[in-house]
Design a protein around this motif. Structure first.
Motif: not given
Length: 562
Positions: A112-123, A125-134, A151-154
């Motif tokens: 994750p980007d330290r500035y736009s996402e911050g620490y930990g699992v970010s929404e 990052g999950i949206e990027k995963a969805k867009a990439e077919g992860i 839960n959001y990823a689920k």
């Protein structure tokens, strides 16, 4: 500094162990202080080996994690390997990605980007995963508190495997598997693994499940060693075994990108090099640019293509040093201007301070004002902060007590992060100061240094140093031994050294008349007192000094008292 002597064992136990192992009483005492009480435990301590690692399937949810990854392999799924932007996180992502890259159809390392996402699992990052077919995310060094994100990823049809070492809350994310030895329901024997250590246990379990040889995992151990050293976890148990084996791997097969930073090293690599040379540069990528650069540096084995990455990270590290020095000076000025010299805590804020270095700045401020410290800066619409503590004081509990004036926080006893609304700064500053003033103990208000033994110079020799060096790797709960010698005096040759004459070259004798030289960094202010022939005591390590082709023992002086 207050000097604290580590409690010594019974003399009869020292004599017994000294005889069993045929070692000096000095070394027997040091071993007993570290819990080494017999031949077998000494053998395991001095010769860490693979066979002493625990079965990874003892970890709660490990079987579920392995089976889910096997399904991903068989079905040709796309997998994201997600990690924090510090050394532990980026090393973890590199390790798991390197292991899975020839087993998973398509693999996406993600920091994750330290500035736009911050620490930990970010929404994001999950949206990027969805867009990439992860369809599967493996999170490393983060995720234990990502209940909403999982839960959001689920909801998007994405499964999660969490590998984390932070303390969980009462509720655990509803992931396919949550690997964290600190879970209350986890009976794994060793609780102090770092994030990369847990990532390693995952690939160890996969290797066993796939029926592949353990020997193939050796190439990943250097990454674990870097993470263990950088994350300041106890250098005991599995951490010590993995670091010992990882340093050996590093020495035999150095990664080209990391070797760039160590090209001038004229001696065997040790933990100090990992902590003070390698770790700051890996961290600099996430602090000043993006953590994915560090992952690429660690994964790339081509000597030519990795050089530009290493050079750019070296540049970012230089920029980081300049930036944290400037901000530290500004923060010190702010403390003086606000007349906060006698506070129980430090809370400083400026909207323009670089978010990537505020944790370092907090540590620097503690060197000046020894008290729990929070450094805040603006991060988009909120205020982000890094918290560092002093020995014995739990800043995580302090933040828990101030949670009504915080949006969110997380971390450890001695280091944490938080976010606030701009209007909460004054409320938080007041609450943090009140809690600290009421809770901090008198002996937590001044720095202390622990030492192992009081000895005379006549006890120091190369045989002792050789044995001490075999006690490595050193780290928390297995620190390099510190000795005390009293009634020292100048032997005539003590002098100031270094380009700025800030360092002190000791030439001293003790009460028995034995003479030794040593170095005390930033101790130049003591030269006048020493030259007056005042007796003094010193705390020191012993080390080998090579000069003009000659090798001698020297004292590395840590502290001095008249």
């Amino acid at each position: 500094m207050r000097w604290k002597k580590i409690p010594g064992p019974l003399k009869s136990h020292v004599e017994e162990l000294s005889e069993i192992l045929a070692i000096p009483m000095t070394v027997a005492t040091l071993l007993l202080q570290r819990g080494i009480q017999d031949f077998d435990s000494a053998k395991d301590f001095f010769r860490p080996k693979w066979s002493n690692l625990h079965d990874p399937f003892l970890m709660q949810d490990m079987k579920a994690a392995v089976l889910r990854i096997q399904i991903a392999i068989e079905n040709g799924e796309r997998v994201m390997v997600y990690g924090d932007y510090d050394v532990d996180g980026t090393s973890s992502v590199a390790l798991v990605s390197l292991y899975l890259k020839d087993k998973i159809a398509e693999l996406l390392p993600y920091i994750p980007d330290r500035y736009s996402e911050g620490y930990g699992v970010s929404e994001k990052g999950i949206e990027k995963a969805k867009a990439e077919g992860i369809s599967l995310i493996i999170s490393l060094d983060c995720g234990i508190k990502a209940i909403e994100q999982v839960n959001y990823a689920k909801e998007m049809g994405i499964d999660f495997i969490i590998c984390d070492h932070h303390l969980p809350d009462n509720e655990i994310p509803k992931a396919v598997a949550v690997l964290d030895p600190k879970r209350e329901d986890c009976s794994y024997p060793f609780k102090e693994l770092c994030g990369c250590g847990i990532g390693f246990k995952l690939i160890q379990a996969l290797q066993m499940h796939l029926g592949l040889p353990d020997s193939e995992l050796s190439s990943y151990l250097d990454l674990v060693a870097i993470a263990v050293a950088a994350d300041i976890v106890p250098m005991t148990g599995e951490n010590r075994i993995l670091t010992f084996l990882g340093i050996r791997q590093f020495q035999e097969y150095p990664r080209p990108g990391l070797n760039f930073f160590l090209k001038t090293l004229k001696r065997p690599l040790n933990v100090t090099d990992l902590v003070f040379v390698i770790a700051p540069r890996i961290n600099a990528a996430g602090r000043m640019d993006h953590g994915l650069n560090a992952v690429e540096l660690l994964m790339n084995t081509d000597k030519e293509s990795v050089l530009p990455i290493a050079r750019s990270i070296e540049f970012f590290n230089t920029e980081r040093k300049t930036t944290d020095e400037r901000i530290t000076n500004e923060a010190l000025q702010q403390i003086k201007l606000n007349n906060e010299l006698n506070y129980a805590s430090t809370v400083v804020y400026h909207p323009s301070w670089h978010k990537g270095v505020i944790g370092i700045v907090a540590s620097r401020l503690i060197e000046h004002y020894y008290r729990p410290t929070v450094v805040l800066t603006k991060s988009e619409d909120v205020i982000a902060g890094s918290v560092r503590s002093v020995s014995g004081f739990d800043v995580y509990q302090a933040l828990e007590a101030c949670k009504d004036s915080i949006i969110q926080f997380g971390g450890h006893k001695y280091a944490a992060g938080l976010t606030l609304n701009p209007e909460q700064i004054d409320l938080f500053r007041s609450a943090f100061e009140v809690y600290t003033k009421e809770s901090i103990l008198p002996d937590q208000r001044e720095p202390s240094i622990s030492y192992d033994l009081e000895i005379s110079f006549k006890d120091l020799n190369f045989k002792l140093l050789r044995i001490l060096n075999q006690m490595a790797p050193f780290g928390p709960k297995n620190m390099r031994p510190i000795f005390a010698t009293h009634q020292c005096k100048d032997a005539g040759g003590s002098c100031l050294v270094g380009s700025n004459k800030k360092h002190l070259r000791f030439d001293i004798i003790d009460s028995s008349g034995d003479r030794f030289s040593g170095i005390g960094f930033d101790m130049g202010q003591y030269i006048m007192e020493i030259k007056k022939q005042k007796p003094f005591s010193i705390l020191y390590n012993i080390e080998e000094n090579q000069y003009n082709g000659n090798t001698s023992l020297q004292l590395k002086v840590k502290n001095i008292k008249f």
